[in-house]
Design an enzyme around this catalytic site. Structure first.
Site, PDB file in Angstrom:
ATOM      1  N   LYS A 106      19.667 -12.379  70.546  1.00 50.76           N
ATOM      2  CA  LYS A 106      19.618 -11.541  69.344  1.00 50.76           C
ATOM      3  C   LYS A 106      18.231 -11.641  68.740  1.00 50.76           C
ATOM      4  O   LYS A 106      17.553 -12.657  68.892  1.00 50.76           O
ATOM      5  CB  LYS A 106      20.655 -12.020  68.318  1.00 50.76           C
ATOM      6  CG  LYS A 106      21.095 -10.940  67.345  1.00 50.76           C
ATOM      7  CD  LYS A 106      22.122 -10.025  67.982  1.00 50.76           C
ATOM      8  CE  LYS A 106      22.486  -8.878  67.089  1.00 50.76           C
ATOM      9  NZ  LYS A 106      23.635  -8.115  67.620  1.00 50.76           N
ATOM     10  N   ASP A 146      20.528  -2.686  66.408  1.00 51.09           N
ATOM     11  CA  ASP A 146      21.589  -3.278  65.592  1.00 51.09           C
ATOM     12  C   ASP A 146      21.375  -2.738  64.183  1.00 51.09           C
ATOM     13  O   ASP A 146      20.675  -1.732  64.008  1.00 51.09           O
ATOM     14  CB  ASP A 146      21.505  -4.818  65.646  1.00 51.09           C
ATOM     15  CG  ASP A 146      22.812  -5.479  65.228  1.00 51.09           C
ATOM     16  OD1 ASP A 146      23.642  -5.783  66.095  1.00 51.09           O
ATOM     17  OD2 ASP A 146      23.020  -5.684  64.006  1.00 51.09           O
TER      18      ASP A 146
HETATM   19  P1  NAD Z   1      25.242   0.347  60.049  1.00 51.54           P
HETATM   20  O1  NAD Z   1      24.012  -0.130  59.409  1.00 51.54           O
HETATM   21  O2  NAD Z   1      25.252   1.643  60.778  1.00 51.54           O
HETATM   22  O3  NAD Z   1      26.421   0.438  58.955  1.00 51.54           O
HETATM   23  C1  NAD Z   1      26.705  -0.583  58.063  1.00 51.54           C
HETATM   24  C2  NAD Z   1      27.657   0.004  57.026  1.00 51.54           C
HETATM   25  O4  NAD Z   1      28.073  -1.032  56.139  1.00 51.54           O
HETATM   26  C3  NAD Z   1      27.033   1.104  56.155  1.00 51.54           C
HETATM   27  O5  NAD Z   1      27.987   2.122  55.982  1.00 51.54           O
HETATM   28  C4  NAD Z   1      26.791   0.393  54.821  1.00 51.54           C
HETATM   29  O6  NAD Z   1      26.822   1.304  53.723  1.00 51.54           O
HETATM   30  C5  NAD Z   1      27.981  -0.543  54.812  1.00 51.54           C
HETATM   31  N1  NAD Z   1      27.871  -1.657  53.882  1.00 51.54           N
HETATM   32  C6  NAD Z   1      26.821  -2.488  53.695  1.00 51.54           C
HETATM   33  N2  NAD Z   1      27.101  -3.380  52.722  1.00 51.54           N
HETATM   34  C7  NAD Z   1      28.363  -3.089  52.310  1.00 51.54           C
HETATM   35  C8  NAD Z   1      29.222  -3.644  51.338  1.00 51.54           C
HETATM   36  N3  NAD Z   1      28.863  -4.692  50.588  1.00 51.54           N
HETATM   37  N4  NAD Z   1      30.444  -3.095  51.173  1.00 51.54           N
HETATM   38  C9  NAD Z   1      30.843  -2.030  51.915  1.00 51.54           C
HETATM   39  N5  NAD Z   1      30.067  -1.468  52.854  1.00 51.54           N
HETATM   40  C10 NAD Z   1      28.852  -1.999  53.040  1.00 51.54           C
HETATM   41  O7  NAD Z   1      25.736  -0.837  60.987  1.00 51.54           O
HETATM   42  P2  NAD Z   1      26.709  -0.780  62.233  1.00 51.54           P
HETATM   43  O8  NAD Z   1      25.906  -0.590  63.456  1.00 51.54           O
HETATM   44  O9  NAD Z   1      27.855   0.120  61.960  1.00 51.54           O
HETATM   45  O10 NAD Z   1      27.208  -2.298  62.268  1.00 51.54           O
HETATM   46  C11 NAD Z   1      28.236  -2.779  61.408  1.00 51.54           C
HETATM   47  C12 NAD Z   1      28.691  -4.136  61.902  1.00 51.54           C
HETATM   48  O11 NAD Z   1      29.096  -4.015  63.259  1.00 51.54           O
HETATM   49  C13 NAD Z   1      27.613  -5.236  61.902  1.00 51.54           C
HETATM   50  O12 NAD Z   1      28.261  -6.481  61.683  1.00 51.54           O
HETATM   51  C14 NAD Z   1      27.069  -5.187  63.335  1.00 51.54           C
HETATM   52  O13 NAD Z   1      26.491  -6.409  63.727  1.00 51.54           O
HETATM   53  C15 NAD Z   1      28.367  -4.939  64.069  1.00 51.54           C
HETATM   54  N6  NAD Z   1      28.183  -4.369  65.403  1.00 51.54           N
HETATM   55  C16 NAD Z   1      27.509  -3.200  65.600  1.00 51.54           C
HETATM   56  C17 NAD Z   1      27.402  -2.699  66.888  1.00 51.54           C
HETATM   57  C18 NAD Z   1      26.755  -1.370  67.158  1.00 51.54           C
HETATM   58  O14 NAD Z   1      26.726  -0.952  68.341  1.00 51.54           O
HETATM   59  N7  NAD Z   1      26.265  -0.651  66.175  1.00 51.54           N
HETATM   60  C19 NAD Z   1      27.935  -3.408  67.977  1.00 51.54           C
HETATM   61  C20 NAD Z   1      28.630  -4.591  67.736  1.00 51.54           C
HETATM   62  C21 NAD Z   1      28.737  -5.056  66.445  1.00 51.54           C
END
Ligand code: NAD
Length: 428
Positions: A106, A146
């Site tokens: 990471k 990410d």
């Molecule tokens: P992203 O940045 O696209 O979205 C994050 C979302 O969380 C946004 O809608 C934001 O407004 C919201 N958010 C932030 N703080 C918040 C709060 N306090 N309350 C409510 N909503 C809040 O990120 P993502 O890619 O969707 O990733 C989300 C999670 O999934 C992370 O933990 C990431 O590590 C994990 N993840 C992502 C992927 C991927 O392929 N994108 C893969 C595996 C895991």
């Protein structure tokens, strides 16, 4: 047990708990508790106003016994090396549980990408690669996007790496844009993967998905495609999503008991995840406090935003209607909350199984880059479904056979595969 706020401490405690159950050799245990390598560096960037700012960057490689380290790069103002360590560790277990030949890594940069111009972002990501290019590559460590990073940034990183090593090397990074070495299906992979595991969990519990409601925290990449999959593939209702509002500097929950249209919500969402309040109110949806998502009456809860959201306090606000928690986010549930959920008989689909769809299609992207031959979207999505469904079955079988909590079962499957690879290679 003391409450945990440090993600790496949480990752270590989860591992220790299962290592104890497995009576894992103490030397092997010590090896797997820590990343095998980590790089800390400063990235100097010329800003548009002519000044030079330097940003703190990290790349952590946890374990590469099963193949090259694999994992995204986060750009976040509150990034810490311990978060990166935790995420690298979870990547090892994630790749092992879906049985793809990759290890765990990471990266992270302490920065708020929304404060940078496009040119500053490009110089920052190219600077990241200049600092780390000797330690990454298709055969030793393959980064990806990410939180806070995009396919365009991956395209710039691939270009910078290719220039530095003197040959076109698309396999150094995944999550690249389409037409620039990316794979069809990567954008929706994590959210759809979440939904394939939800489908299998509901089947196991004897619940009809079309009768089920989902409450989702977050409305970013993972949550958006989970919402689409839940409504379109499973025919269920999404009754709420939540998001972080950049202007108001607080979170909101958008809800509607009769279900919401994910496409309407996506159209109302800007590139940083803030939702246009007027548009959702015009659709008849309600706007509430950001914490309200966890209290909603729904059969499925999907935390898809941040770490530590289901903790010793918030776990008690979860409705007794909730049967499945599908962890779209990494590390959304603390070990204290796990205990409560296990006692209540809630079926938790652990993060490193539930959200493994992204890395699975990243792996498919690397395979297509190696072949220089690209699959159709249908082929990618079908292969993703097969991988996720098999992984779910492996974990469910272990849960039933060992009579353990699902998270512990997923660790058992993953640890056994990593330890076997280390033994076969003569590393232990
Ligand atoms: P992203 O940045 O696209 O979205 C994050 C979302 O969380 C946004 O809608 C934001 O407004 C919201 N958010 C932030 N703080 C918040 C709060 N306090 N309350 C409510 N909503 C809040 O990120 P993502 O890619 O969707 O990733 C989300 C999670 O999934 C992370 O933990 C990431 O590590 C994990 N993840 C992502 C992927 C991927 O392929 N994108 C893969 C595996 C895991």
């Amino acid at each position: 047990m003391a409450s945990i706020t440090n993600a790496f401490e949480m990752a270590q405690r989860q591992f220790d708990h299962v290592a104890e159950m497995l009576r894992l050799d103490p030397d092997v245990r010590e090896l797997l508790r820590w990343p095998s390598r980590e790089y800390h560096f400063r990235i100097p960037v010329r800003m548009d106003d002519g000044s030079i700012r330097s940003f703190q960057g990290y790349r952590v490689q946890h374990n590469d016994a099963r193949g090259p380290n694999k994992g995204g790069i986060r750009f976040h103002p509150a990034e810490t090396v311990d978060t990166v360590r935790a995420l690298a560790t979870w990547m090892t277990w994630k790749c092992a549980v879906v049985d793809i030949p990759l290890g765990g890594g990471k990266g992270g940069v302490i920065v708020d990408p929304a404060t940078l111009s496009i040119g500053e972002k490009e110089r920052l990501v190219r600077g990241f690669v200049q600092q780390i290019h000797k330690n990454i590559g298709p055969r030793n460590d393959v980064p990806a996007p990410d939180v806070g990073t995009t396919p365009q940034m991956m395209g710039w990183m691939m270009d910078e790496y290719s220039k530095l090593v003197g040959q076109y090397t698309p396999g150094v990074i995944t999550g690249k844009p389409l037409g620039g070495g990316g794979s069809l299906g990567r954008t929706e992979a994590t959210g759809f993967g979440v939904i394939y595991t939800v489908r299998e969990a509901l089947k196991h519990l004897g619940l009809e998905s079309s009768d089920c409601r989902a409450a989702i925290q977050g409305f970013g990449n993972v949550a958006q495609y989970a919402a689409i999959g839940f409504t379109e593939t499973l025919k269920g209702k999404v009754v709420c999503v939540s998001y972080w509002d950049r202007d108001d500097r607080c979170a909101y929950t958008v809800s509607n008991e009769d279900g919401m249209d994910p496409h309407l919500l996506m159209e109302a969402t800007d590139q940083y995840g803030s939702i246009d309040k007027a548009k959702v109110k015009a659709a008849g949806y309600t706007l509430e406090d950001g914490d309200a998502w966890i209290t909603k009456e729904a059969e499925v809860l999907i935390p898809a935003a941040l770490e530590g959201q289901i903790n010793s306090e918030s776990v008690n606000q979860i409705s007794d209607k909730v049967r499945v928690i599908a962890e779209g986010a990494n590390g959304p549930t603390t070990p204290e909350a796990d205990k409560v959920l296990e006692e209540r008989g809630v079926f938790v689909i652990p993060d490193f199984l539930c959200n493994a769809g992204g890395v699975t299609v990243s792996y498919f992207e690397g395979v297509q880059n190696d072949m220089n031959f690209y699959w159709t979207r249908e082929e990618v999505i079908q292969r993703l479904d097969t991988k996720m469904s098999h992984a779910f079955t492996d974990v469910l079988d272990m849960t039933i056979k060992q009579k353990v909590f699902t998270r512990d079962a997923a660790y058992m499957v993953a640890i056994a595969r990593v330890v076997k690879a280390m033994e076969l290679r003569g590393l232990i």
